[in-house]
Write an enzyme that holds these catalytic residues in place. Structure first.
Site, PDB file in Angstrom:
ATOM      1  N   ASP A  61     -64.520 -12.602  12.424  1.00  0.00           N
ATOM      2  CA  ASP A  61     -64.273 -14.180  12.585  1.00  0.00           C
ATOM      3  C   ASP A  61     -62.666 -14.589  12.931  1.00  0.00           C
ATOM      4  OD1 ASP A  61     -64.168 -16.921  12.456  1.00  0.00           O
ATOM      5  OD2 ASP A  61     -65.427 -16.938  10.625  1.00  0.00           O
ATOM      6  N   TYR A 153     -63.647 -31.597  19.601  1.00  0.00           N
ATOM      7  CA  TYR A 153     -63.623 -30.501  20.716  1.00  0.00           C
ATOM      8  C   TYR A 153     -62.434 -30.796  21.438  1.00  0.00           C
ATOM      9  CZ  TYR A 153     -64.432 -27.206  24.456  1.00  0.00           C
ATOM     10  OH  TYR A 153     -64.397 -26.251  25.447  1.00  0.00           O
ATOM     11  N   LYS A 157     -58.874 -28.808  21.961  1.00  0.00           N
ATOM     12  CA  LYS A 157     -58.101 -28.301  23.584  1.00  0.00           C
ATOM     13  C   LYS A 157     -57.020 -28.869  24.054  1.00  0.00           C
ATOM     14  CE  LYS A 157     -61.360 -25.300  23.942  1.00  0.00           C
ATOM     15  NZ  LYS A 157     -60.918 -23.712  23.814  1.00  0.00           N
TER      16      LYS A 157
END
Length: 259
Positions: A61, A153, A157
């Site tokens: 992970d 999200y 980014k």
């Protein structure tokens, strides 16, 4: 072209989607690969498809610092060096506005999409200094222009883009280049999951084709080709670049997915 001949690349999220296309491209270019994924099923499929002693598959992970350190150690033990890190692993769920996003969802997005870069850099930097290597991050066009009902999200980014530029400045004295690619839509399992979360999933395909000026939503191979260029010596004087691989989507991306 064997533009990565005898180079060792650590690639996270390299068993599905864009990462899988990068795996294939990097192998064709002559690289040895340490592929990190937390999906046991996709690791098994990749192992069967590749069957190559130049490829090491590691289950880990990327949000776990200890697991990443172990993956880098395994890479060095197998190949003896590290020339590049491609931080490609990422998640996009949930597709929600900020007020609808839970604290756990927010934290998980940042742990996987952003903090994983911290983990791989800390573990791999001594080896990249030795090889005067490079780092590549998979960003997204939404990190620059935003996206409706995808706030957390998009925030991750945006963080990746800023982090890429700062790292490029920090590591340039060591001859280490740091860049990122910024796709728009790419037909991957993650994008298909995103489509199902939209108010009208049936319109997602036409929307995704329409946002790209070139008129279609591509497969991951177009992103892999750009990644291959940035990791190779063909890009030896490029650092701090956030390269859109977007079919011109940034020229008119703010179209609304109608419900």
């Amino acid at each position: 072209m064997n533009v990565l001949k005898d180079k060792v690349v650590l690639l996270t999220g390299g068993t599905e989607g864009i990462g899988w296309e990068c795996t294939l491209a990097y192998r064709r270019a002559g690289a040895c690969l340490c592929i990190v994924s937390n999906d046991r099923g996709s690791i098994a499929r990749a192992s069967a498809a590749l069957n190559d002693d130049r490829v090491l598959l590691v289950e880990a992970d990327v949000a776990d610092a200890g697991a990443v350190e172990a993956a880098v150690a395994a890479c060095i033990a197998r190949f003896g060096r590290l020339d590049a890190i491609h931080n490609n692993a990422g998640i996009s769920h949930p597709s929600k506005a900020v007020h609808e996003t839970t604290s756990a969802e927010w934290d998980r997005l940042f742990e996987v999409n952003v903090k994983s870069i911290y983990h791989t850099t800390r573990a791999g930097l001594p080896h990249l200094k030795a090889s005067r290597g490079s780092i590549l991050n998979t960003g997204s066009l939404v990190g620059e222009i935003g996206q409706e009902i995808h706030a957390a999200y998009s925030a991750t980014k945006g963080a990746v883009a800023a982090l890429t530029k700062s790292m490029a400045l920090d590591y340039a004295p060591f001859g280490i280049r740091v860049n990122a690619v910024a796709p728009a839509g790419v037909l991957t399992p993650m994008l298909r999951s995103w489509s199902l979360e939209q108010p009208d999933p049936s319109s997602a395909e036409s929307y995704l084709n329409g946002i790209h000026a070139l008129g279609y939503c591509p497969e991951g191979d177009v992103i892999a080709d750009a990644c291959l260029f940035l990791l190779s010596d063909l890009a030896r004087f490029i650092t701090g670049c956030i390269l859109p691989v977007s079919g011109g989507a940034e020229l008119g991306y703010r179209r609304v997915l109608k419900s």
